[in-house]
Design a protein around this motif. Structure first.
Motif, mmCIF file in Angstrom:
data_model
loop_
_atom_site.group_PDB
_atom_site.id
_atom_site.type_symbol
_atom_site.label_atom_id
_atom_site.label_comp_id
_atom_site.label_asym_id
_atom_site.label_seq_id
_atom_site.Cartn_x
_atom_site.Cartn_y
_atom_site.Cartn_z
ATOM 1 N N ASP A 157 0.834 -1.185 -0.005
ATOM 2 C CA ASP A 157 0.052 0.024 0.072
ATOM 3 C C ASP A 157 0.784 1.472 -0.064
ATOM 4 O O ASP A 157 2.007 1.157 0.720
ATOM 5 C CB ASP A 157 -0.815 0.068 1.289
ATOM 6 C CG ASP A 157 -2.329 -1.010 1.272
ATOM 7 O OD1 ASP A 157 -2.443 -1.325 0.119
ATOM 8 O OD2 ASP A 157 -2.741 -0.989 2.095
ATOM 9 N N PRO A 158 0.779 2.236 -0.797
ATOM 10 C CA PRO A 158 1.259 3.482 -1.047
ATOM 11 C C PRO A 158 0.751 4.276 0.221
ATOM 12 O O PRO A 158 -0.354 4.588 0.368
ATOM 13 C CB PRO A 158 0.916 4.133 -2.282
ATOM 14 C CG PRO A 158 -0.208 3.555 -2.798
ATOM 15 C CD PRO A 158 -0.355 2.152 -2.033
ATOM 16 N N VAL A 159 1.558 5.146 1.014
ATOM 17 C CA VAL A 159 1.072 5.554 2.230
ATOM 18 C C VAL A 159 2.027 6.975 2.247
ATOM 19 O O VAL A 159 3.112 7.176 1.923
ATOM 20 C CB VAL A 159 1.217 4.789 3.502
ATOM 21 C CG1 VAL A 159 0.167 3.788 3.609
ATOM 22 C CG2 VAL A 159 2.705 4.229 3.727
ATOM 23 N N ILE A 160 1.314 7.886 2.953
ATOM 24 C CA ILE A 160 2.166 9.040 3.482
ATOM 25 C C ILE A 160 1.928 9.181 5.034
ATOM 26 O O ILE A 160 1.116 9.042 5.875
ATOM 27 C CB ILE A 160 1.345 10.417 3.061
ATOM 28 C CG1 ILE A 160 1.122 10.479 1.477
ATOM 29 C CG2 ILE A 160 1.943 11.654 3.484
ATOM 30 C CD1 ILE A 160 0.103 11.493 0.937
ATOM 31 N N VAL A 161 3.247 9.548 5.730
ATOM 32 C CA VAL A 161 3.388 9.780 7.006
ATOM 33 C C VAL A 161 4.008 11.021 7.224
ATOM 34 O O VAL A 161 5.176 11.386 6.657
ATOM 35 C CB VAL A 161 4.364 8.757 7.676
ATOM 36 C CG1 VAL A 161 4.283 8.744 9.133
ATOM 37 C CG2 VAL A 161 3.649 7.321 7.501
ATOM 38 N N THR A 162 3.324 12.003 8.127
ATOM 39 C CA THR A 162 3.932 13.258 8.333
ATOM 40 C C THR A 162 3.807 13.471 9.651
ATOM 41 O O THR A 162 2.473 13.253 10.248
ATOM 42 C CB THR A 162 3.570 14.436 7.345
ATOM 43 O OG1 THR A 162 2.156 14.640 7.718
ATOM 44 C CG2 THR A 162 3.630 13.992 5.874
ATOM 45 N N SER A 163 4.697 14.310 10.231
ATOM 46 C CA SER A 163 4.390 15.203 11.419
ATOM 47 C C SER A 163 4.446 14.128 12.693
ATOM 48 O O SER A 163 5.011 13.034 12.548
ATOM 49 C CB SER A 163 3.525 16.025 11.484
ATOM 50 O OG SER A 163 2.173 15.612 10.788
ATOM 51 N N TYR A 164 3.274 14.211 13.451
ATOM 52 C CA TYR A 164 3.417 13.532 14.844
ATOM 53 C C TYR A 164 4.880 13.847 15.291
ATOM 54 O O TYR A 164 5.532 14.581 15.454
ATOM 55 C CB TYR A 164 2.935 12.205 14.659
ATOM 56 C CG TYR A 164 1.422 11.998 14.172
ATOM 57 C CD1 TYR A 164 0.372 12.403 15.102
ATOM 58 C CD2 TYR A 164 1.316 11.637 12.997
ATOM 59 C CE1 TYR A 164 -0.818 12.522 14.614
ATOM 60 C CE2 TYR A 164 -0.264 11.782 12.402
ATOM 61 C CZ TYR A 164 -0.940 11.992 13.304
ATOM 62 O OH TYR A 164 -2.699 12.043 12.743
ATOM 63 N N ASP A 165 5.540 12.520 15.704
ATOM 64 C CA ASP A 165 6.990 12.717 16.481
ATOM 65 C C ASP A 165 7.625 12.265 15.429
ATOM 66 O O ASP A 165 8.990 12.198 15.722
ATOM 67 C CB ASP A 165 6.929 11.645 17.602
ATOM 68 C CG ASP A 165 8.032 12.003 18.319
ATOM 69 O OD1 ASP A 165 8.435 12.964 18.707
ATOM 70 O OD2 ASP A 165 8.692 10.891 18.726
#
Length: 331
Positions: free
Chosen positions: A84-92
């Motif tokens: 699956d293509p995903v985006i992960v930004t910010s949080y920690d």
């Protein structure tokens, strides 16, 4: 499982060293989602983390990178499938959790969202956290009734990542945009993005010591903070909306209450780090569809992991003129 990453080490107190190293999956923090990172982007927070700023990162060795886009390797929580293509930004991510300047990340599945249709992994990191923040700002203007008929929209810090993307999105949506910048040599670039007027920082701040200024702006997206934000608020039209997302000038706001109680000006803070996932998904969907910019390529410079050292130095010196897209794809 081995992978390559930019690692910031602290061999002695107040001394920080950056190097490209081979790491193993066992060295990453716990989490139920493993992502093979294809692209990341360089943000100011990353540059601070890379130089040991304790306001961003305190534990070393560490891999910065508050942005990451790639393919799921595994997800024990069940929200995503391998590939699956995903985006992960910010949080920690990229702060105390090893981030997107590594070819693998391991994070909570709740931090990730599936790449929206109409957007490639590469394009998503051309936006990155800067694009998400710009999108959240524009979304708040629209949600609070600011339309192209409300008057010109002011964007401060317009040559920065958030500012330049905000200028382009607003122009695409038919708003009349005035850009404020300390880099007037970038005037032609800002006008190509869609700004109808470009003001120098000095021209914009003229007379800013007065308690109230002539009403000019139907809305404002401020990326700077401090006196520039105060000046923008003082010159916003009745019932206008001002969003703020930056503090590069100052975290202080030297202003009285007059614009708020005499003109009904609304000040809205924009936080992309902890924004609820539903709001993130809404903005990313718009960035992939009706807000999508046709000329993202000219707003970014693509570099490999090995070229990041130079770009980090340029960012801290205020010398970068485009967003930096980081490719972690080998071969």
């Amino acid at each position: 499982m081995k992978f390559k990453a930019l690692v910031v080490s602290q061999p002695e107190k107040k001394v920080f060293v950056r190097s490209i190293e081979t790491r193993s999956l066992d060295e990453l923090p716990t989490g139920d989602l493993i992502v093979k990172v294809h692209y990341s982007s360089l943000n100011y927070k990353d540059a601070l983390s890379a130089t040991g700023n304790p306001g961003v990162t305190r534990e070393f060795p560490h891999t910065p990178g508050i942005d990451a886009a790639g393919e799921v390797v595994s997800c024990t929580e069940g929200s995503f499938q391998p590939g699956d293509p995903v985006i992960v930004t910010s949080y920690d991510l990229g702060m105390e959790t090893d981030g997107g300047f590594g070819q693998l990340i391991r994070v909570p599945a709740s931090w990730a969202l599936k790449l929206p249709k109409g957007l490639s992994l590469k394009e998503s990191m051309m936006y990155g956290t800067a694009g998400l923040t710009a999108g959240l700002s524009v979304d708040q203007l629209i949600a609070n009734g600011v339309t192209p008929d409300s008057g010109p929209i002011l964007v401060t810090g317009a040559t920065g990542g958030v500012g330049s993307l905000t200028v382009a999105i607003l122009a695409k949506l038919g708003y009349q945009v005035t850009a404020v910048t300390g880099k007037l040599d970038e005037e032609s670039y800002l006008k190509r993005l869609g700004a109808q007027q470009v003001l120098s920082r000095e021209a914009f701040m003229t007379g800013s010591d007065r308690p109230m200024l002539k009403t000019t702006w139907g809305g404002v997206v401020d990326c700077v903070g401090g006196e520039m934000l105060a000046t923008a608020i003082k010159s916003t039209r009745y019932d206008g909306v001002v969003t703020c997302c930056g503090l590069v000038a100052s975290p202080e706001l030297p202003i009285n209450v007059f614009p708020f109680i005499l003109r009904g000006v609304r000040l809205i803070g924009i936080d992309s780090a902890e924004a609820p996932m539903a709001r993130r998904q809404q903005v990313w969907t718009k960035l992939a569809d009706e807000w999508k910019l046709a000329d993202l390529d000219r707003m970014v410079e693509e570099v490999a992991l090995e070229q990041l050292e130079e770009k980090i130095k340029q960012m801290l010196a205020g010398e970068l003129k485009r967003r930096v897209l980081v490719s972690l794809i080998e071969g």
